[in-house]
Motif scaffolding. Sequence first.
Motif, short mmCIF file in Angstrom:
data_model
loop_
_atom_site.label_atom_id
_atom_site.label_comp_id
_atom_site.label_asym_id
_atom_site.label_seq_id
_atom_site.Cartn_x
_atom_site.Cartn_y
_atom_site.Cartn_z
N UNK A 29 -17.98 8.01 20.97
CA UNK A 29 -17.98 7.06 19.89
C UNK A 29 -19.19 5.72 20.03
N UNK A 30 -18.89 5.43 21.48
CA UNK A 30 -19.94 4.40 21.95
C UNK A 30 -21.38 4.93 21.65
N UNK A 31 -21.77 6.16 22.16
CA UNK A 31 -22.85 6.66 21.97
C UNK A 31 -23.24 6.56 20.28
N UNK A 32 -22.28 7.03 19.61
CA UNK A 32 -23.01 7.22 18.09
C UNK A 32 -23.42 5.83 17.75
N UNK A 33 -22.41 4.69 18.20
CA UNK A 33 -22.57 3.47 17.70
C UNK A 33 -23.95 3.04 18.19
N UNK A 34 -24.22 3.57 19.48
CA UNK A 34 -25.50 3.09 20.06
C UNK A 34 -26.71 3.39 19.05
N UNK A 35 -26.44 4.73 18.82
CA UNK A 35 -27.63 5.17 17.89
C UNK A 35 -27.79 4.64 16.58
N UNK A 36 -26.71 4.07 16.03
CA UNK A 36 -26.66 3.31 14.65
C UNK A 36 -27.41 1.89 15.00
N UNK A 37 -26.93 1.37 16.15
CA UNK A 37 -27.55 0.04 16.45
C UNK A 37 -29.29 0.25 16.49
N UNK A 38 -29.57 1.17 17.07
CA UNK A 38 -30.99 1.52 17.44
C UNK A 38 -31.58 1.57 16.18
N UNK A 39 -30.89 2.41 15.12
CA UNK A 39 -31.74 2.69 13.71
C UNK A 39 -31.68 1.41 13.25
N UNK A 40 -30.62 0.44 13.19
CA UNK A 40 -30.31 -0.73 12.56
C UNK A 40 -31.45 -1.76 12.98
N UNK A 41 -31.48 -1.97 14.35
CA UNK A 41 -32.35 -2.94 14.65
C UNK A 41 -33.10 -2.31 16.02
N UNK A 42 -34.58 -1.96 15.83
CA UNK A 42 -35.04 -1.20 17.24
C UNK A 42 -35.51 -2.38 18.16
N UNK A 43 -35.23 -3.81 17.72
CA UNK A 43 -35.67 -4.71 18.98
C UNK A 43 -34.70 -4.95 19.80
N UNK A 44 -33.45 -4.61 19.73
CA UNK A 44 -32.42 -4.86 20.63
C UNK A 44 -32.20 -3.76 21.49
N UNK A 45 -31.85 -3.94 22.66
CA UNK A 45 -31.38 -3.07 23.54
C UNK A 45 -29.76 -2.77 23.33
N UNK A 46 -29.32 -1.49 23.76
CA UNK A 46 -27.87 -1.30 23.79
C UNK A 46 -27.54 -0.69 24.91
N UNK A 47 -26.31 -0.73 25.41
CA UNK A 47 -25.81 -0.05 26.69
C UNK A 47 -24.41 0.25 26.48
N UNK A 48 -24.38 1.75 26.29
CA UNK A 48 -22.94 1.98 26.00
C UNK A 48 -22.30 2.36 27.53
N UNK A 49 -21.03 1.71 27.83
CA UNK A 49 -20.45 2.00 29.14
C UNK A 49 -18.82 2.39 28.79
N UNK A 50 -18.81 3.64 29.85
CA UNK A 50 -17.39 4.35 29.55
C UNK A 50 -16.60 3.47 30.65
N UNK A 51 -15.26 2.79 30.32
CA UNK A 51 -14.64 2.21 31.10
C UNK A 51 -13.13 2.03 30.37
N UNK A 52 -12.41 1.58 31.43
CA UNK A 52 -11.00 1.42 31.08
C UNK A 52 -10.44 0.13 31.46
N UNK A 53 -10.19 -0.91 30.78
CA UNK A 53 -9.68 -2.09 31.22
C UNK A 53 -8.45 -2.25 32.06
N UNK A 54 -7.70 -0.89 31.98
CA UNK A 54 -6.66 -1.13 32.85
C UNK A 54 -7.03 -0.81 34.24
N UNK A 55 -8.25 -0.32 34.47
CA UNK A 55 -8.75 -0.11 35.77
C UNK A 55 -9.76 -1.38 36.20
N UNK A 56 -9.23 -2.28 37.09
CA UNK A 56 -10.02 -3.48 37.14
C UNK A 56 -11.33 -3.19 37.99
N UNK A 57 -11.41 -2.12 38.83
CA UNK A 57 -12.64 -1.75 39.14
C UNK A 57 -13.76 -1.29 38.13
N UNK A 58 -13.14 -0.57 37.11
CA UNK A 58 -14.26 -0.26 36.19
C UNK A 58 -14.64 -1.61 35.23
#
Length: 238
Positions: A39-68
């Motif tokens: 879902x994050x990667x799809x959103x990243x593609x949508x964002x790049x199409x919406x505004x090519x001037x911004x950078x987007x960084x999808x990060x897979x993580x879990x807030x229950x894991x404090x190291x992530x």
Amino acid sequence: MTYKFAAISGASSGIGRSVALKMARENVSVAIFARRIDKLENLAEEIKALNPHVKVFPFQGDVRDKDSVERFFNTCELEFGPLDIFVNNAGIAYSKPFTHLDGKQVQDLIETNFSGSIWSIYHAMRLFEKRNTGALINISSTTILKASQAVPLYAATKLGVAGLIRSLEEKYLTNKDIKIINIIPGPTLTDLVPGTIGRVDAESMISPDDIAHWIWLAINSPKNCKVSNLVLRNSGVF
Ligand SMILES: NC(=O)c1ccc[n+]([C@@H]2O[C@H](COP(=O)([O-])OP(=O)(O)OC[C@H]3O[C@@H](n4cnc5c(N)ncnc54)[C@H](OP(=O)(O)O)[C@@H]3O)[C@@H](O)[C@H]2O)c1
């Protein structure tokens, strides 16, 4: 202040997704965090199409894991430089009386909504304090304002985090460069509680895009007019 870079937890759907799109439209690069990387990667593609001037960084993580969570904030600054905005948004809900929740649901609610929020806010605030600048947005809930029979433990986790936000807001009240904003939405049209959509009148619920709109206004308020708690109520009985 001109915002260049925002991190958003729970950006794979609902409010977080809308906030990421809004930021990108406003020329803010975004780091988007959640468990569902597809879902994050799809959103990243949508964002790049919406505004090519911004950078987007999808990060897979879990807030229950404090190291992530810690890895996310460290990587964010390596990828984009100074963090300007953090939206603490990741959350879950179970619509059940307190004693009907099973042990795993109790643990998940506490670890996601409470501990996950605390660790995320901790890392974001350390970055903001280092440079004495930044905007922390916490996505709370109107369940902190009155007793909730539908989601009692959810309400408790939200109220706990709101306690921390209140202390931080007080601490930075006279600091014009650090903003602490508690967004308090009522029922919003997302997948938070599966089955809600269809059971309730969708037209009376808040749209996640509207919440993103108000967040943008709140972080751009004049320095001498801080927004602290912003209640966004829906228009009908939930
Ligand atoms: N919908 C409402 O009526 C309402 C009202 C007031 C406040 N809120 C608050 O708004 C926030 C967003 O919820 P939403 O309504 O937009 O629901 P949503 O569409 O279900 O979004 C929840 C987000 O949180 C992420 N998330 C959940 N557990 C996570 C974990 N352990 N680690 C990382 N990310 C996690 C989900 O991503 P993954 O599943 O991909 O990890 C998803 O992106 C929540 O804090 C919620 O309490 C919602």
